[in-house]
Scaffold this active site. Sequence first.
Site, PDB file in Angstrom:
ATOM      1  N   ASN A 185      23.130  -7.933  39.703  1.00 18.14           N
ATOM      2  CA  ASN A 185      24.585  -7.835  39.679  1.00 18.14           C
ATOM      3  C   ASN A 185      25.263  -8.714  40.724  1.00 18.14           C
ATOM      4  O   ASN A 185      26.459  -8.570  40.978  1.00 18.14           O
ATOM      5  CB  ASN A 185      25.018  -6.380  39.875  1.00 18.14           C
ATOM      6  CG  ASN A 185      24.743  -5.546  38.636  1.00 18.14           C
ATOM      7  OD1 ASN A 185      24.679  -6.064  37.532  1.00 18.14           O
ATOM      8  ND2 ASN A 185      24.578  -4.246  38.822  1.00 18.14           N
TER       9      ASN A 185
ATOM     10  N   ARG B 169      28.227   1.455  43.029  1.00 12.12           N
ATOM     11  CA  ARG B 169      27.079   2.315  42.720  1.00 12.12           C
ATOM     12  C   ARG B 169      25.882   1.596  42.086  1.00 12.12           C
ATOM     13  O   ARG B 169      24.895   2.232  41.747  1.00 12.12           O
ATOM     14  CB  ARG B 169      27.490   3.487  41.812  1.00 12.12           C
ATOM     15  CG  ARG B 169      28.511   4.402  42.430  1.00 12.12           C
ATOM     16  CD  ARG B 169      28.597   5.706  41.656  1.00 12.12           C
ATOM     17  NE  ARG B 169      29.123   5.529  40.321  1.00 12.12           N
ATOM     18  CZ  ARG B 169      29.184   6.508  39.417  1.00 12.12           C
ATOM     19  NH1 ARG B 169      28.752   7.717  39.720  1.00 12.12           N
ATOM     20  NH2 ARG B 169      29.682   6.273  38.229  1.00 12.12           N
ATOM     21  N   ASP B 170      25.961   0.286  41.904  1.00  3.93           N
ATOM     22  CA  ASP B 170      24.821  -0.421  41.301  1.00  3.93           C
ATOM     23  C   ASP B 170      24.676  -1.813  41.903  1.00  3.93           C
ATOM     24  O   ASP B 170      24.470  -2.794  41.186  1.00  3.93           O
ATOM     25  CB  ASP B 170      25.002  -0.499  39.789  1.00  3.93           C
ATOM     26  CG  ASP B 170      23.714  -0.927  39.069  1.00  3.93           C
ATOM     27  OD1 ASP B 170      22.632  -0.795  39.676  1.00  3.93           O
ATOM     28  OD2 ASP B 170      23.802  -1.382  37.916  1.00  3.93           O
ATOM     29  N   ILE B 171      24.779  -1.916  43.224  1.00  5.03           N
ATOM     30  CA  ILE B 171      24.554  -3.205  43.885  1.00  5.03           C
ATOM     31  C   ILE B 171      23.058  -3.498  43.853  1.00  5.03           C
ATOM     32  O   ILE B 171      22.241  -2.771  44.407  1.00  5.03           O
ATOM     33  CB  ILE B 171      25.058  -3.165  45.338  1.00  5.03           C
ATOM     34  CG1 ILE B 171      26.575  -2.969  45.352  1.00  5.03           C
ATOM     35  CG2 ILE B 171      24.684  -4.452  46.078  1.00  5.03           C
ATOM     36  CD1 ILE B 171      27.357  -4.061  44.677  1.00  5.03           C
TER      37      ILE B 171
ATOM     38  N   LYS C 229      20.356   1.447  39.607  1.00  6.28           N
ATOM     39  CA  LYS C 229      18.916   1.188  39.499  1.00  6.28           C
ATOM     40  C   LYS C 229      18.187   1.922  40.618  1.00  6.28           C
ATOM     41  O   LYS C 229      18.580   1.844  41.782  1.00  6.28           O
ATOM     42  CB  LYS C 229      18.664  -0.321  39.557  1.00  6.28           C
ATOM     43  CG  LYS C 229      19.369  -1.073  38.430  1.00  6.28           C
ATOM     44  CD  LYS C 229      19.191  -2.567  38.564  1.00  6.28           C
ATOM     45  CE  LYS C 229      19.965  -3.303  37.479  1.00  6.28           C
ATOM     46  NZ  LYS C 229      21.435  -3.128  37.615  1.00  6.28           N
TER      47      LYS C 229
END
Length: 289
Positions: free
Chosen positions: A48, A42-44, A83
């Site tokens: 990261n 959920r936050d690639i 993001k």
Amino acid sequence: AERRTQLPVDAILSILFGTAAGLSHAHERTGNDGKPLGIVHRDISPSNLMVSYDGHVKVVDFGVAKAQMVGRPETQAGEIKGKVGYLSPEQCRLQKLDARSDLYSLGVVAWEMLTGKRLWKRESAFGTMAAIATEDVPLASEYREDLWREVDALVSKLLATEVRERYQSAREVLQAIELVSTTTRSNTSPSQLARLMREMFGAPIEPWLAHRETVNVTATPIPGDLDTHDEDPSIDTVEHKLTTVFSVASFAPEDVSTRTNLPQFDRFATPTGEVPFDRPVSHSDATRE
């Protein structure tokens, strides 16, 4: 001054391959019962994805990852993780997520690495989310002339607005990158990426050599009431004091390491006199003054 360098397509494919491999590992994890955990990162996003000096890619920060596990509630309605510029359309629409959401985010990262531009950035977070959910994605080749059409097609499929039109798993992405690399004769090996890292950032600095500061060690003087050297310089202060302390109790210092659950000995005044050392202090005694 900030240095902006256009990454070689080979290196970008290598980064995409390493990221897809990491996602495949996470997405395909199963529990003790053999059932898929349904992990979604959920936050690639660029921050990261870490590239090591040996050319390997690490997917980090699973802090907002979701797993469909028994007894673990789903994300509450109206809650968005990740993001804004790298959210998938289904995240923006507050729809149910699966592994394909991470693949869309990977497509955003790929598009930006290829073009050197931000894909989804509007004046507000709401404007950005609305654009992600409704607007068409321009081809990366519109901003980079040396881009092979196979790479263009790969990124476009990652960025399909509708989930069913994307790659259906990270394993499929790996196979697609391998095919593109073969067709375009791209070198996507870790060693190639390692050479690029050294060209861009120089040789790695070992952690133990990163800071060569002089360390000053200071000692606190022994308080006067503990210093017995004036009385007899031959007496070792610490040993002498410990011996003095332990000699007051009913056991010797050498017994300390071999005795456990030692009773607490003390002497204090009571209405009927003093409690001798040879009897353990009880809580009832200790409260009498």
